[in-house]
Design an enzyme around this catalytic site. Structure first.
Site, PDB file in Angstrom:
ATOM      1  N   ALA A  65       0.829  -1.202   0.000  1.00 23.59           N
ATOM      2  CA  ALA A  65       0.000   0.000   0.000  1.00 23.59           C
ATOM      3  C   ALA A  65       0.863   1.252   0.000  1.00 23.59           C
ATOM      4  O   ALA A  65       1.814   1.343   0.770  1.00 23.59           O
ATOM      5  CB  ALA A  65      -0.907   0.001   1.228  1.00 23.59           C
ATOM      6  N   PRO A  66       0.553   2.229  -0.858  1.00 24.64           N
ATOM      7  CA  PRO A  66       1.256   3.511  -0.786  1.00 24.64           C
ATOM      8  C   PRO A  66       1.123   4.097   0.617  1.00 24.64           C
ATOM      9  O   PRO A  66       0.091   3.967   1.263  1.00 24.64           O
ATOM     10  CB  PRO A  66       0.518   4.371  -1.823  1.00 24.64           C
ATOM     11  CG  PRO A  66      -0.074   3.377  -2.777  1.00 24.64           C
ATOM     12  CD  PRO A  66      -0.436   2.186  -1.945  1.00 24.64           C
ATOM     13  N   CYS A  67       2.197   4.719   1.097  1.00 26.90           N
ATOM     14  CA  CYS A  67       2.235   5.200   2.487  1.00 26.90           C
ATOM     15  C   CYS A  67       1.951   6.690   2.532  1.00 26.90           C
ATOM     16  O   CYS A  67       2.811   7.506   2.230  1.00 26.90           O
ATOM     17  CB  CYS A  67       3.595   4.903   3.111  1.00 26.90           C
ATOM     18  SG  CYS A  67       3.808   5.609   4.751  1.00 26.90           S
ATOM     19  N   GLN A  68       0.740   7.061   2.888  1.00 28.99           N
ATOM     20  CA  GLN A  68       0.456   8.473   3.135  1.00 28.99           C
ATOM     21  C   GLN A  68       0.655   8.763   4.617  1.00 28.99           C
ATOM     22  O   GLN A  68       0.827   7.860   5.420  1.00 28.99           O
ATOM     23  CB  GLN A  68      -0.991   8.821   2.760  1.00 28.99           C
ATOM     24  CG  GLN A  68      -1.429   8.252   1.417  1.00 28.99           C
ATOM     25  CD  GLN A  68      -2.344   7.053   1.625  1.00 28.99           C
ATOM     26  OE1 GLN A  68      -2.002   6.147   2.353  1.00 28.99           O
ATOM     27  NE2 GLN A  68      -3.469   7.076   0.958  1.00 28.99           N
TER      28      GLN A  68
END
Length: 400
Positions: A96-99
């Site tokens: 998952a992209p890390c925001q």
């Protein structure tokens, strides 16, 4: 580091215990299917339960390369309902992209991950209860927000989802691929499991071994790109590399800039040097090459005696005079021209450096393929993990 069992051979030599079993796979943020390709390379039969990615071009690549139907694909992970797959997924994989996390609560667990794509990964784990999951991300996640982000993620996996967690930074250059790509791999087991990450292996290949033999002219840089790539400042800071043995970490936007790896092609004898702004691959500053004006002067026919005294690109240099200005006045010099072309890596080469074999079909434009390759997980690292844990022990018997 050590192997899974002390009396077992290294993971590279270990045979899969149940090669005829099938793995039921769940894939999130699927991209071009690194885990699917890894399972294919291991000749493990796979049934894709569901896959998901928001990029339309990723879907095109995925459907061209793997067996999946529309009803098992979800473009928006927020809309994926994994409850029907409860206890029907053997392996779940995603990065998952890390925001930035919204840390308004104090539990630093599942409730504090709202608004992030990681929460969707955790939700799917909770809903389908896979036997094993692999969560991959950039190494910076470990110290993001002074370690608070990873603390939230780890507590979510352990305290809220009750999985046995093992995590480590792995570099693809340690698992057979000549690319410096460090990534965090977190392995979660539904049951408590003794697991040790795979031992590193000697790197037997160079980036050169992954290059194509025939290259389309569109991949060669123009004069602006070449000046940027060969500039001393750029190469000193390691933004670019020419003919490196181990590739720099691939970037998703290689199509749009001149950061990354480049290849130098000397011109063959008799081949036309069609670009006047082409430089050699070594570290000689641009100013020391012959300009077009000076080159025409020193190589002009002149007198018979003068003509025989001027040569360029000598294997053995002429004796040097006391000062450079005297060399030019005398008409005798060790001149160096710039006979060669510099190009970027092709999409196929980028795929190879991510562990994708040439039977992976390219069905999208170069722009999309560069992005998809740069966003992927290195297949060979996944293979090392799958063999180390012997993923087949988590599979099911095939239907007769």
């Amino acid at each position: 580091m050590r192997g899974l069992f002390d009396d077992n051979p290294n993971w590279t030599e270990r045979e899969l215990a149940y090669p005829n079993r099938m793995i039921r796979l769940g894939s999130l943020f699927s991209g071009i299917g690194a885990i699917e390709h890894a399972l294919k390379r291991l000749n493990i039969r796979t049934e894709i339960q569901f896959a998901s990615d928001i990029e339309p071009n990723c879907k095109k690549s995925y459907f061209a390369n793997y067996e999946i139907t529309e009803d098992r694909w979800c473009s928006d992970v927020h809309e994926l309902d994994a409850k029907p797959y409860r206890y029907k997924v053997d392996l779940l994989v995603g990065g998952a992209p890390c925001q930035a996390f919204s840390l308004v609560g104090k539990r630093r667990g599942f409730d504090d991950t709202r608004g992030t794509l990681f929460r969707e990964f955790a939700r799917v784990v909770k809903e389908c209860q896979p036997k094993v999951f692999i969560f991959e991300n950039v190494r910076g996640m470990l110290n993001h927000n002074k370690g608070v982000t990873w603390d939230v993620i780890k507590k979510t996996f352990e305290d809220d989802l009750h999985y046995d967690i093992h995590f480590q930074i792995l570099n693809s250059r340690n698992y057979g691929i000549p690319q410096n790509r460090e990534r965090l791999f977190c392995i979660g087991f539904r049951k408590r499991t003794e697991f040790f990450f795979p031992d590193v292996i000697n790197l037997e290949y160079r980036m050169y071994d992954f290059l194509e033999d025939t290259i389309d002219s569109k991949y060669f840089l123009n004069d602006k790109g070449i000046k940027f790539v060969t500039s001393h400042k750029n190469r000193e800071k390691r933004y670019t590399q020419i003919n490196g043995e181990i590739a720099l970490c691939q970037k998703r936007n290689q199509e749009y800039n001149w950061h990354g790896d480049f290849v130098y092609h000397p011109l063959a004898q008799g081949e036309e040097e069609y670009d006047e702004f082409i430089f050699d691959v070594n570290d000689v500053e641009e100013k020391y090459y012959l300009s077009e004006k000076v080159k025409k002067y020193v190589l002009c026919p002149g007198t018979k005696n003068f003509k025989t005294r001027i040569e360029t690109d000598l294997d053995v240099a002429r004796p040097l005079l006391q000062s450079m200005h005297k060399m030019h006045r005398a008409g005798i010099d060790n001149y160096v021209t710039h006979k060669g072309r510099i190009r970027k890596l092709t999409p196929r080469e980028c795929l190879r450096l991510m562990g994708f074999k040439d039977w992976f079909k390219i069905v999208v434009p170069d722009t999309a393929m560069y992005q998809e390759a740069g966003n992927s997980i290195v297949v060979d690292v996944l293979i090392a993990l799958l063999k180390q844990m012997d993923i087949t022990q988590y599979g099911i018997e095939q239907d007769k």
